[in-house]
Every structure is written in structure tokens, then in C-alpha cells.
Design a protein around this motif. Structure first.
Motif, PDB file in Angstrom:
ATOM      1  N   ILE A 183      -4.116  -4.843 -17.970  1.00 30.92           N
ATOM      2  CA  ILE A 183      -5.436  -5.392 -18.265  1.00 30.92           C
ATOM      3  C   ILE A 183      -6.072  -4.456 -19.291  1.00 30.92           C
ATOM      4  O   ILE A 183      -6.007  -3.233 -19.139  1.00 30.92           O
ATOM      5  N   LEU A 220      -3.400   1.770  -8.063  1.00 27.81           N
ATOM      6  CA  LEU A 220      -4.398   1.037  -7.286  1.00 27.81           C
ATOM      7  C   LEU A 220      -4.668  -0.320  -7.937  1.00 27.81           C
ATOM      8  O   LEU A 220      -4.663  -1.346  -7.252  1.00 27.81           O
ATOM      9  N   ASP A 278       4.055  -6.613   1.635  1.00 25.49           N
ATOM     10  CA  ASP A 278       3.839  -7.839   0.856  1.00 25.49           C
ATOM     11  C   ASP A 278       5.072  -8.737   0.825  1.00 25.49           C
ATOM     12  O   ASP A 278       4.990  -9.872   0.391  1.00 25.49           O
ATOM     13  N   MET A 308     -10.895  -9.254   1.168  1.00 28.10           N
ATOM     14  CA  MET A 308      -9.901  -9.903   0.336  1.00 28.10           C
ATOM     15  C   MET A 308      -9.281  -8.844  -0.554  1.00 28.10           C
ATOM     16  O   MET A 308      -9.991  -8.157  -1.298  1.00 28.10           O
ATOM     17  N   ILE A 309      -7.963  -8.717  -0.446  1.00 30.80           N
ATOM     18  CA  ILE A 309      -7.200  -7.881  -1.378  1.00 30.80           C
ATOM     19  C   ILE A 309      -5.997  -8.698  -1.828  1.00 30.80           C
ATOM     20  O   ILE A 309      -5.498  -9.515  -1.064  1.00 30.80           O
ATOM     21  N   PRO A 310      -5.550  -8.513  -3.064  1.00 28.23           N
ATOM     22  CA  PRO A 310      -4.380  -9.281  -3.511  1.00 28.23           C
ATOM     23  C   PRO A 310      -3.121  -8.898  -2.748  1.00 28.23           C
ATOM     24  O   PRO A 310      -2.251  -9.730  -2.526  1.00 28.23           O
ATOM     25  N   ARG A 311      -3.012  -7.636  -2.353  1.00 25.63           N
ATOM     26  CA  ARG A 311      -1.853  -7.201  -1.582  1.00 25.63           C
ATOM     27  C   ARG A 311      -2.170  -7.297  -0.090  1.00 25.63           C
ATOM     28  O   ARG A 311      -3.228  -7.793   0.295  1.00 25.63           O
ATOM     29  N   THR A 312      -1.281  -6.770   0.735  1.00 23.31           N
ATOM     30  CA  THR A 312      -1.531  -6.781   2.178  1.00 23.31           C
ATOM     31  C   THR A 312      -2.103  -5.462   2.675  1.00 23.31           C
ATOM     32  O   THR A 312      -2.620  -5.384   3.782  1.00 23.31           O
ATOM     33  N   GLU A 313      -1.966  -4.405   1.913  1.00 26.17           N
ATOM     34  CA  GLU A 313      -2.506  -3.104   2.309  1.00 26.17           C
ATOM     35  C   GLU A 313      -2.530  -2.211   1.077  1.00 26.17           C
ATOM     36  O   GLU A 313      -2.144  -2.625  -0.003  1.00 26.17           O
ATOM     37  N   MET A 314      -2.988  -0.966   1.236  1.00 23.27           N
ATOM     38  CA  MET A 314      -3.020   0.000   0.136  1.00 23.27           C
ATOM     39  C   MET A 314      -3.769  -0.570  -1.064  1.00 23.27           C
ATOM     40  O   MET A 314      -3.300  -0.517  -2.193  1.00 23.27           O
ATOM     41  N   ASP A 315      -4.936  -1.119  -0.817  1.00 22.94           N
ATOM     42  CA  ASP A 315      -5.636  -1.794  -1.900  1.00 22.94           C
ATOM     43  C   ASP A 315      -7.130  -1.600  -1.704  1.00 22.94           C
ATOM     44  O   ASP A 315      -7.580  -1.021  -0.708  1.00 22.94           O
ATOM     45  N   ILE A 316      -7.901  -2.107  -2.647  1.00 17.52           N
ATOM     46  CA  ILE A 316      -9.349  -1.950  -2.607  1.00 17.52           C
ATOM     47  C   ILE A 316      -9.983  -3.335  -2.538  1.00 17.52           C
ATOM     48  O   ILE A 316      -9.511  -4.265  -3.177  1.00 17.52           O
ATOM     49  N   VAL A 354     -11.741  -6.694  -2.967  1.00 16.06           N
ATOM     50  CA  VAL A 354     -12.338  -7.499  -4.031  1.00 16.06           C
ATOM     51  C   VAL A 354     -13.637  -8.106  -3.492  1.00 16.06           C
ATOM     52  O   VAL A 354     -14.618  -8.240  -4.215  1.00 16.06           O
ATOM     53  N   LYS A 390     -11.480  -5.843 -13.586  1.00 12.07           N
ATOM     54  CA  LYS A 390     -10.034  -5.915 -13.411  1.00 12.07           C
ATOM     55  C   LYS A 390      -9.648  -6.363 -12.011  1.00 12.07           C
ATOM     56  O   LYS A 390      -8.524  -6.767 -11.780  1.00 12.07           O
ATOM     57  N   ARG A 391     -10.582  -6.306 -11.073  1.00 10.82           N
ATOM     58  CA  ARG A 391     -10.223  -6.671  -9.697  1.00 10.82           C
ATOM     59  C   ARG A 391     -10.563  -8.109  -9.356  1.00 10.82           C
ATOM     60  O   ARG A 391     -10.125  -8.625  -8.336  1.00 10.82           O
ATOM     61  N   VAL A 405     -15.197 -16.386  -2.729  1.00 11.64           N
ATOM     62  CA  VAL A 405     -14.533 -15.679  -1.634  1.00 11.64           C
ATOM     63  C   VAL A 405     -15.546 -15.129  -0.617  1.00 11.64           C
ATOM     64  O   VAL A 405     -15.277 -15.091   0.580  1.00 11.64           O
TER      65      VAL A 405
END
Lengths: 757, 290
Positions: A665, A678, A687, B185-193, B195, B260-261, B270
Motif C-alpha cells: 500500500i 502488522l 488463518d 474485526m481483523i482480516p486475519r484470525t490473530e496477531m492483528d490490530i 479495524v 491502510k487498515r 462493520v
């Protein structure tokens, strides 16, 4: 399937030789190296996407206490553009010398403009800030459409396309038949345009090196790469030090996926070490890796396929525009050359365009270009099959390339295993299983196929019998996919001994013969050829030694189960002589036992795979998850099935990331906005489902063990398989990657199917 | 080269004194899972670090006399998870705290750090807001209390005054039929921040909501208390109309950015989706207890 079952070690899931070191933390990666007197190198990078460098003043940095050396492009050997290409593998040194250090222009944010070595990392960083660079900031473009506009800023003014300065820096085409005539025969024609974003290889270990240059010029490089000989040659070219003076020692590698087939730090650290007289260590940050090392291309592809009512493809036309980044060299060969290759298409035109723009220079990424092309082609084929009301796998079978099919990129196929992969996918438990209830989420299934060239090339090996009768094999390839385990299995099989008695190591540039880099899925194919021939020479020597001891003809001695035996009762009655016994007697019987072989290996057959993917889409949040996946591949012969499955699963995992979330991006200023793990979202373990593998074994007749490369094919079909599955779930097709949650929600403004009740 | 001093006082008074004296060059260290990352990436270069983990009050979990909880600002996610009763009373707060980072990070990261880091996307904050937590802060001028939603001032900023240190969170006693939940809501299942993050706390009697609070994260410069969403839920039996009204209130409260998120449109949508799902989980937990 054609499984070979009478082997003792080939086909066994032996314990990996590097496993203990890796799980206990003893494995030495490049960043683990240290030397007395070592200092630290840091790179000053351009903040601009495109700028002319008017001048660089390093005087303040040089005066900072603790600074030991500063280098700029003046210190790097220049390869003038007008003198023509100087190729090393697929890299032109004219671009390499400008990529490792900007010369007249900085071409992407993160482009190195100077490097500093100092007693601490902090001082080196501080010194970078003291370097004054006078930039003339220029207009820039990153996206393909922008770079191709008539008024687009031109990165390389010398380059012309159609007689005008252009960012199109290369074109290739593969042609067969006459597409105009072919499309006339078609009952149905579908043409679509697709885009993909740049994605990074995502190796966990950042680039790192430690380099010492002795006062006599003898240079030692410890670094993480996919080829110590590539490191030596490129460093020699860019620093002017002869190859014979550079010893490049391969460190254990923490992932490469193609991205470590070129150098970034080594020439800079070598020059800093030479100037300062101190060993120089450089380790990139993750941010530097994401900004300045090669992701693969973003792309724009248009694919048109024509078929008759009975399901025969009569014509196809693909046009693939790939971002090269700052310098020429995008993988158009993979995109244009691989995408249609699973199919027997009488009229075909496949074109690739190499487009420069102001982002980091692309580096190889697992079957470079092929996944980009396959994504477009396999999605269109899914649409054609649907329009013809054919099962997508039946449609592929009907048009499958077979033995005797002439591929547009040249070869007439020998016995290949593509049909078998489609048949195995079709008869897999996965393809037969119902999709099941998504509990409010929509489910779908997709399929896709893929091809990768594979490669042979130069390899060297030395096999030595130790004084106690064991074996040390030295090869010249960094092991990124299990080559040490595979070689140990093969050598143990040939010698008839326990595989634990074979120790496989990777030699440095001055201790093993030239070996081309680890890439193109070539390493086990090529290195097992030279190891096999070396081992056969040793067996010949062992038979001669036994014959000498027994005073019979060498032809009357056979080698079996790790010992020499009389070939028949006629040869005489002798107790077998084991490898240990012959090693013990070696000094008296002619000396040490060992053999080396060096070859430019030929006969690497391409690889085919067919994948089946199930997804589940949470329509309210737009989250698509892969819930079941089966990768089928013609693997030639699985020397170490665990590692082969690991390759298939790893490729699929990367493809799922590419399909669903990964993307570069950019900010409005043209800088990468997500230079870390991240916000650059590679999949994490939770996943993904367990990825099922079906290994089809059609042995390569041109290889002593039947080996085909397996490492790259498994990435090729994935994005199309996922996209086709999402279409099946939603009834809507995506023509752009990634299919990330905001984009899925946008697409779903008007859902066309109800959730499964 | 700037020098870095590290202090680890045993008392809060010492900590406040040192922190106030060092002024803007100082940073508080609890788990360090944000601070150390910011220092390594060059975003921050503090001259003084005051480690608060040796101060007993800041690492204690206590049950208050009225039946509520007081959680020290430096209590790690793992310590909170291991508490015998906290997760039964406040499952939503606990699940939110336990979403910060990986397992390894959970051994260090604290709700106090998550709040003071000032990120609009901090996972524990919407749940704390929904819970109606009150924070205690101590500074050179003594102690004071604030509503948790009043602490964030904007991305990376808080309304704590110079020299003030976050001491603890106080969560109120729970009437029967109460529970809470947090979803992100995160795009992944874990290890994320996150949205979008959504915390809902409910009290229910005979299937009707008698009290509700809703916190929303990552949709505005600060975590939001969405009172209109709570109003839509109170008095309802969480029927579709009430949930739709509450979801609309959440969407209406959003003042997000495109980044970007996620996009503005996506975050607004959401927020409503998560409200419905989070309220359903909280209601199920609240009624199960009866």
C-alpha cells in the motif's frame, strides 16, 4: 500413481539434518556472526520516489567521532549503460550497480544513496543523518497505468519503445498458430482484465552480512543468500576485487523464496570494510526489507480465450504487463511463458511487457511471474467452463497438454504428468465431498492448474569417505527446501548404508566447485545428479579396492548393502568387505577415497499442479477464509516426501496470502505505507486449514532418481483457485487482488445468493 | 548520543516524583509492548523510563468492598486471565485484554498500557468503556478519578496531566443478569490490530435489557462511548428492530478515516455488524447466568 516402494532411504521421511540446530537455536544465521573489532554499517536511503542527485556531501558524517568509513556510488564499480549488458544469471550488472547505490538518480523511496560504518549502530545512523544530499525532486509514477501514460515521468531516458522514450523496457512474445483465425472458430469468447498488487516474499530473516577485508585484500563474507557463488561474483563485479580473493560463506538461511538471489548489502559492506580496515556487519531492519528489497511485480493482465461448444479451446491471447520497479527485469518470461502451458491450444499469442516505475526493483519470487499469469488465465478458463456448462476439471482435461504437445515457448513435451494431476484432483476425497453448511456464511469451491519451467544448470559436489568409514557430502547450494535431507537419502541409498552415516554440508565458494544459485526449483534435481555420479565413482573405487585385496577382477565385485561382495560364486569365496573396513585399509590400498563431479545439468522437466480450494465468506464483514485445500502435483519422485509436502503447503500458504490480504500500500507521497508484518498481512497459522497434498509421481526419465523440481509450482495455481472458489460462493467475480474484507464488502452491495440455511 | 536512564521505584510516590521531574522526556514502562517497539523503530527516544511494575498497587487485582474489581494499571493480560473470578464476572473485558498481541505479549501487556498508548484501536479500551470503568490517576497534585472514556485525547495522546500516572481501573459491582462481550474485526484470525472493535455490557431481567453500555474502537480519533446505541438496547428484548437501531447508532457515531487498515465505508458498516454480534454474545452470557 507410480510409487516406487523397493527403496530403503529414497522416499523415507528421515529426520532433517538441520532440524536439531534450528529448534535449539544453535543454527548460525548471518546476523549471528561476530568478529573482534567489528563495526556496524548503515545505509542512507532516498526519501523520494524519483529525484536527480545533484551532489552528496559526506564531510560532516566523516567527522563524527566513531565513524570509520563512508561510501557512495563513486566507490562502486560503474557499468556504463551504453556499453551494453553485463549479465550474471538473470541480472544485468548495469542495473545492479545502480540498485545497490543510486548513481545519478534515486528511483524509489529506500534507494541507497550512501553507506556509513561506525563503531556502533547508533553512531552509524546518526552519521547518515549528517550526509547532505542535494536532490532535484522529479515527478514519479508507481502504478502500471500511470507509468504508461503519454506524459509519464520516464525513469530511464535512454530507453525507447516504439521510437519514443518509454517506461516499457522489454517485451517478449510466445506465438503458435494464428489467433485471428482461431477466434473465428470459437463459439464462445471471454476476455477479462485483471490486476494484482506487489507482494513480498516475506522471508522472516532480514538480509544480513558480516564482511572482513584483510590488508592483503583477502575478503571473507558471511551472509544469508540463495547462492554464495552469486554473492561472490556480484561482490567481485561491484567492488573490483577478484573472485579468487573472495571467500563467501553461506550462513543458514531463514527463508528466501527467490528474494535472496540478488545482493543488496554485501558490496557496500565490503567497500566499508576495505576502507575502514575493520570487519563490517550490516543487518537490515524489517522496514528496509519491505521498502528496498524486491517484492514481486504488481500486474495488469488481459486474457482472451475462445472455445467451441464441445469444449475445445481454439484460441487464446494473453497480454501481461508487469512492474519491474526501478530497473528493467520483471518476470514477464514466467507470466507469458507458463500461463497457457498446461493446455494444448492451437492458436496462441502470449505477450509480456516489462514496465519500470518508481518502486523497489523486483526480485524473484517463487515461480517468478507464473502465478500472476496463471491467476488471469485460470480465472478466465473457469468462466469459459461455466459458460459451456462443463465441470472445470473436465474442461481442463479436454484441453490438457500431453506427451507430444508443443508448448508455445518452444519445447515439445516429453512424458508429463499434467493429466494425472487433474485426474487425481477429480477423484480426490476433497472434490467428492459436499461443501457443507456454512452456518450463515457462504461456501464455494474452486479449482485451478499451474505450470513452472523448473531448471537445471551448474552444480558441483564432493563426496568423501571418512577414515572411519562414514560419508561427508559437500554441495554448493544453500538449503532452503530440504536439499540436505534429500541428498542424504540418495547417498545412503546408493551406498547401502544408514542415512545417519551421511553428513551433508554446504561448502563455501573456495572449498567446493562452482554451483549456480538456489532457484528455479533446481537444487535437488541438479545436486543429486552430481552427488549420484560422485557416489558411483566412489563405489567403483571401493570395488577396485576389494578386488585388489581379493586379487580378483574388479568386474567380479559387486557393491551391496554397504559392502563389497563377490559378484557370483565363480568369482571366489570371500567375506564381504564393508565400507568401514575398506576405509580403514585405504592408506595402504591407494589412499583416501573420495570423488567430485561438476556438471551443467540438463533434463529438468517442467512441473504441473492442480489445486482444489474451498472457501467460506462472512458476507457482513467481507472476510473470506480458506477452509479446505488440496494441492495435487506431479513431483517426479518424492525423495523425501515430508519435504515435498512442506514445499506444496508452503507455496499454497503464500498464495492464499497473496489472494486474500497481502499487498503493498502506498502513501500519496509514493512511499510504502505498510512496511512491516502488522499491516502487511501474511497469513498466520490459524488463518489456514491443514493443506492436503496429493503427490503424483511420474519420474523424470532424464534424472537418475526421477527427480523434478517441486518448490515453485505450488504457488502458481493458488490465487486463481481461491478466486474461483469465492466466485462459487458469492456468484460474483473479482478481477483484482487482494480480495480483502473491504473489497469483498464493496463487491457485495447487492448479494445474489442467500446464505445456506 | 542521548543517554537513557531506567528507574524502577518501589512506591507510587517515588514514581510520580521521578516522572514529574523528568518532564516530557520521560515515559512510563508497564509491559513495554508498545514503548519498546516505538523506541526500536525510532518513533520515541525517551531520556528517562519509569518502570511501574515494582509498585504493588499497580500489579494487584482486588475485589472491592461493594463487589467490584480494582485492577492495577500494570497487571498483565495473563495475570488477569489467571484470576479466579474476574473472567466470570467480566468475560468481555477479559477477552478484550487477552486479544492484545500474541501469547508471549500477553505475559507483559497491560490494560493500563493499552489505554495510555492512546491508540483508537486498542482492544481493551472499548470493553473498559462498555464496562463503565473508572480510572484512578496520581500526579504531583495527588489522586483523582476519571471515566475511562475521558482518558484518550486523540491518537497517541491522553488527558492525563504532566506527571500523572495511571494507577488502576475500578469496575463496578454487577447486578444479577449482567454480562459483557468484545468483538473486533481483523482480516486475519490473530496477531492483528482492530479495524473496528466493539464492547457491549448488558444487564437483563426477564429477557429485557435494563442497562447497557456500548464502546466502539478504531472508528474515530478516540474510543467512543455510544450512548444512542445503549439507549436503543435498553428496554428492548434485543429484537431485530432494536438491534438494527443500535447498529445504526454505532454506524452514525463513526468518524473514521480511510487508511491502510480499512475504508470509511467499510468501518461504518462493520461497526453496526459488530454491535449486533457483540450484543448477542453479551445477552447469551447474561441470561445463562440466571
Amino acid at each position: 500413481m507410480n510409487l516406487v516402494t523397493n527403496n530403503k532411504w529414497i522416499g523415507q521421511r528421515t529426520i532433517r539434518p538441520d532440524g536439531m540446530d534450528k529448534v535449539t537455536g544453535r543454527a548460525q544465521f548471518a546476523a549471528d556472526t561476530t568478529m573482534p573489532g567489528m563495526i556496524w554499517g548503515k545505509v542512507l536511503r532516498s526519501p523520494h520516489p524519483h529525484a536527480r542527485i545533484r551532489s552528496i556531501d559526506t564531510s560532516k558524517a566523516e567527522k563524527l567521532p566513531g565513524v570509520k568509513a563512508v561510501v557512495t556510488s563513486k566507490d562502486i564499480v560503474d557499468f556504463p549503460i551504453e556499453k551494453g549488458a553485463v549479465m550474471l544469471g538473470i541480472q544485468d550488472m548495469r542495473w545492479m550497480c545502480r540498485n545497490v547505490m543510486a548513481r545519478d538518480k534515486a528511483l524509489f523511496p529506500g534507494h541507497p544513496v550512501a553507506a556509513v560504518a561506525a563503531t556502533t549502530e547508533a553512531i552509524a545512523e546518526e552519521a547518515c543523518k549528517l550526509i547532505e544530499v542535494d536532490y532535484e525532486v522529479l515527478p514519479w509514477s508507481i502504478e502500471i497505468d500511470d507509468a504508461l501514460k503519454p506524459d509519464a515521468p520516464i525513469l530511464h531516458e535512454f530507453n525507447k519503445f516504439d521510437g519514443k522514450p518509454s517506461n516499457i523496457v522489454g517485451r517478449l512474445e510466445h506465438k503458435k498458430g494464428d489467433i485471428e483465425q482461431g477466434f473465428k472458430q470459437a463459439d464462445i469468447v471471454i476476455e477479462r482484465t485483471f490486476t494484482t498488487r506487489p507482494v513480498h516474499q516475506g522471508y522472516i530473516e532480514p538480509h544480513a552480512c558480516l564482511i572482513s577485508v584483510a590488508p592483503d585484500g583477502k575478503t571473507t563474507i558471511w551472509s544469508s543468500s540463495q547462492g554464495q557463488f552469486m554473492v561472490r561474483a556480484m561482490t567481485a563485479y561491484l567492488t573490483g576485487i577478484p573472485q579468487s580473493d573472495i571467500r563467501a560463506i553461506p550462513a543458514e538461511i531463514g527463508g528466501g523464496f527467490g528474494g535472496k538471489t540478488i545482493v543488496y548489502l554485501e558490496p557496500l559492506a565490503t567497500l566499508l570494510a576495505k576502507k575502514s580496515g575493520r570487519p563490517v556487519k550490516m543487518v537490515m531492519t524489517r522496514e528496509e526489507v519491505m521498502r528496498a528489497t524486491g517484492p514481486t511485480s504488481g500486474s495488469k493482465s488481459t486474457v482472451k480465450v475462445g472455445a467451441t461448444k464441445d469444449g475445445r479451446i481454439v484460441a487464446a491471447h494473453g497480454t501481461f504487463y508487469l512492474q519491474a520497479g526501478a530497473f528493467p527485469g520483471s518476470p514477464i518470461r514466467g507470466a507469458a511463458g507458463c500461463s497457457f502451458t498446461p493446455y494444448d491450444i492451437p492458436n496462441l499469442l502470449s505477450e509480456g511487457y516489462d514496465v519500470c516505475s518508481n518502486r523497489s526493483k523486483v526480485a524473484a519470487y517463487r515461480a517468478p511471474g507464473a502465478p500472476i499469469g496463471a491467476y488471469a488465465v485460470e480465472c478466465v478458463l473457469d468462466e469459459v467452463a461455466e459458460a459451456l456448462k462443463m465441470d472445470p476439471l473436465d474442461f481442463r482435461l479436454k484441453n490438457a497438454a500431453r506427451e507430444g504437445t508443443k508448448a508455445a515457448h518452444g519445447p515439445v513435451f516429453p512424458r508429463i504428468g499434467y493429466v494425472e494431476t487433474v485426474e487425481a484432483a477429480k477423484s480426490s476425497p476433497h472434490y467428492a465431498a459436499p461443501l457443507g453448511d456454512g452456518n450463515g456464511k457462504l461456501r464455494g469451491r474452486g479449482t485451478a492448474s499451474g505450470f513452472w519451467f523448473n531448471a537445471g544448470g551448474e552444480s558441483s559436489a564432493q563426496v568423501n569417505i571418512t577414515e572411519d568409514g562414514n560419508v561427508v557430502v559437500t554441495t554448493g547450494h544453500p538449503d532452503i527446501g530440504g536439499s540436505r535431507a534429500g541428498i542424504a537419502n540418495i547417498c545412503a541409498e546408493l551406498l547401502g548404508i544408514d542415512y545417519r552415516r551421511v553428513s551433508v554440508i554446504i561448502g563455501d565458494t573456495q572449498t567446493v566447485g562452482f554451483s549456480n544459485l538456489t532457484g528455479g526449483s533446481r537444487v535437488l534435481f541438479a545436486s543429486s545428479m552430481v552427488v549420484t555420479q560422485s557416489t558411483e565413482k566412489i563405489i567403483q573405487t571401493l570395488r577396485e579396492r576389494a578386488a585388489k585385496i581379493w586379487e580378483i577382477d574388479p568386474e567380479a565385485v559387486k557393491w551391496e548393502n554397504g559392502a563389497a561382495h563377490p559378484a557370483s560364486p565363480n568369482a571366489g569365496q570371500f567375506e564381504p568387505l564393508t565400507l568401514e573396513e575398506l576405509a580403514e585399509k585405504a592408506p595402504a590400498m591407494g589412499g583416501p577415497i573420495g570423488a567430485g563431479v561438476q556438471l551443467n545439468t540438463q533434463g529438468a522437466d517442467g512441473g504441473f499442479g492442480t489445486h482444489v480450494c474451498d472457501v467460506e465468506v462472512d458476507v457482513d464483514l467481507g472476510i473470506a477464509r480458506v477452509i479446505r485445500y488440496t494441492a495435487v502435483q506431479d513431483v517426479g519422485r518424492a525423495i523425501h516426501p515430508g519435504y515435498v509436502e512442506g514445499q506444496l503447503q508452503g507455496g499454497v500458504a503464500q498464495g492464499i496470502g497473496w489472494a486474500l490480504n497481502e499487498e503493498y500500500i502506498y502513501t500519496k507521497e509514493g512511499k510504502v505505507d505498510n512496511p512491516g508484518f502488522l499491516d502487511y498481512r501474511m497469513p498466520v497459522c490459524s488463518d489456514l486449514p491443514m493443506i492436503d497434498c496429493i503427490m503424483v509421481e511420474i519420474p523424470n526419465p532424464k534424472h537418475p532418481q526421477g527427480v523434478k523440481g517441486v518448490g515453485e509450482v505450488p504457488l502458481v495455481p493458488v490465487m486463481a483457485a481461491v478466486a474461483n472458489a469465492i466466485y462459487d460462493a458469492l456468484g460474483k467475480r473479482f478481477y483484482a487482488l487482494p480480495m480483502s474484507p473491504p473489497k469483498v464488502v464493496e463487491m457485495l452491495e447487492a448479494p445474489t445468493r442467500q446464505a445456506a440455511e | 548520543m542521548t543517554e537513557l536512564r531506567y528507574l524502577a521505584p518501589d512506591t507510587l510516590d517515588e514514581a510520580v516524583g521521578a516522572f514529574a521531574k523528568a518532564g516530557s522526556a520521560a515515559r512510563i514502562l508497564a509491559g513495554g509492548t508498545d514503548l519498546l517497539v516505538q523506541m526500536r523503530s525510532g518513533v520515541l527516544k525517551p531520556g528517562v523510563i519509569v518502570d511501574i511494575k515494582r509498585i504493588p498497587e499497580l500489579t494487584a487485582i482486588e475485589q472491592t468492598a461493594d463487589g467490584g474489581f480494582r485492577i492495577g494499571a500494570a497487571v498483565s493480560g495473563m495475570a488477569l486471565a489467571e484470576h479466579e473470578t474476574f473472567g466470570k464476572v467480566w468475560p468481555g473485558v477479559l477477552e478484550a485484554v487477552n486479544l492484545i498481541g500474541s501469547k508471549q505479549v500477553q505475559g507483559r501487556a497491560s490494560a493500563g498500557g493499552n489505554l495510555c498508548n492512546g491508540s483508537p484501536a486498542g482492544d481493551s479500551v472499548p470493553a473498559m468503556v462498555a464496562a463503565g470503568a473508572i480510572v484512578t490517576v496520581q500526579g504531583p497534585n495527588g489522586r483523582r478519578e476519571m471515566k475511562v472514556e475521558d482518558v484518550p485525547a486523540g491518537p497517541g495522546r491522553t488527558n492525563l496531566k504532566p506527571g500523572e500516572i495511571l494507577v488502576s481501573f475500578t469496575l463496578p459491582p454487577r447486578p444479577p443478569g449482567s454480562s459483557d462481550a468484545y468483538l473486533r474485526m481483523i482480516p486475519r484470525t490473530e496477531m492483528d490490530i482492530a479495524v473496528v472493535g466493539c464492547g457491549v455490557s448488558l444487564t437483563m431481567k426477564d429477557g429485557t435489557v435494563t442497562a447497557a453500555r456500548v464502546g466502539l474502537g478504531a472508528v474515530a480519533p478516540t474510543v467512543l462511548l455510544v450512548e444512542d446505541a445503549a439507549k436503543a438496547l435498553i428496554g428492548s428484548k434485543l429484537d431485530d428492530a432494536a438491534l438494527a437501531k443500535a447498529a445504526s447508532a454505532c454506524s452514525a457515531a463513526c468518524r473514521p478515516i480511510d487508511d491502510k487498515r480499512g475504508t470509511i465505508a467499510y468501518r461504518i458498516k462493520v461497526a453496526g455488524v459488530l454491535l449486533k454480534r457483540t450484543a448477542a454474545i453479551a445477552a447469551q452470557r447474561a441470561t445463562q447466568k440466571n
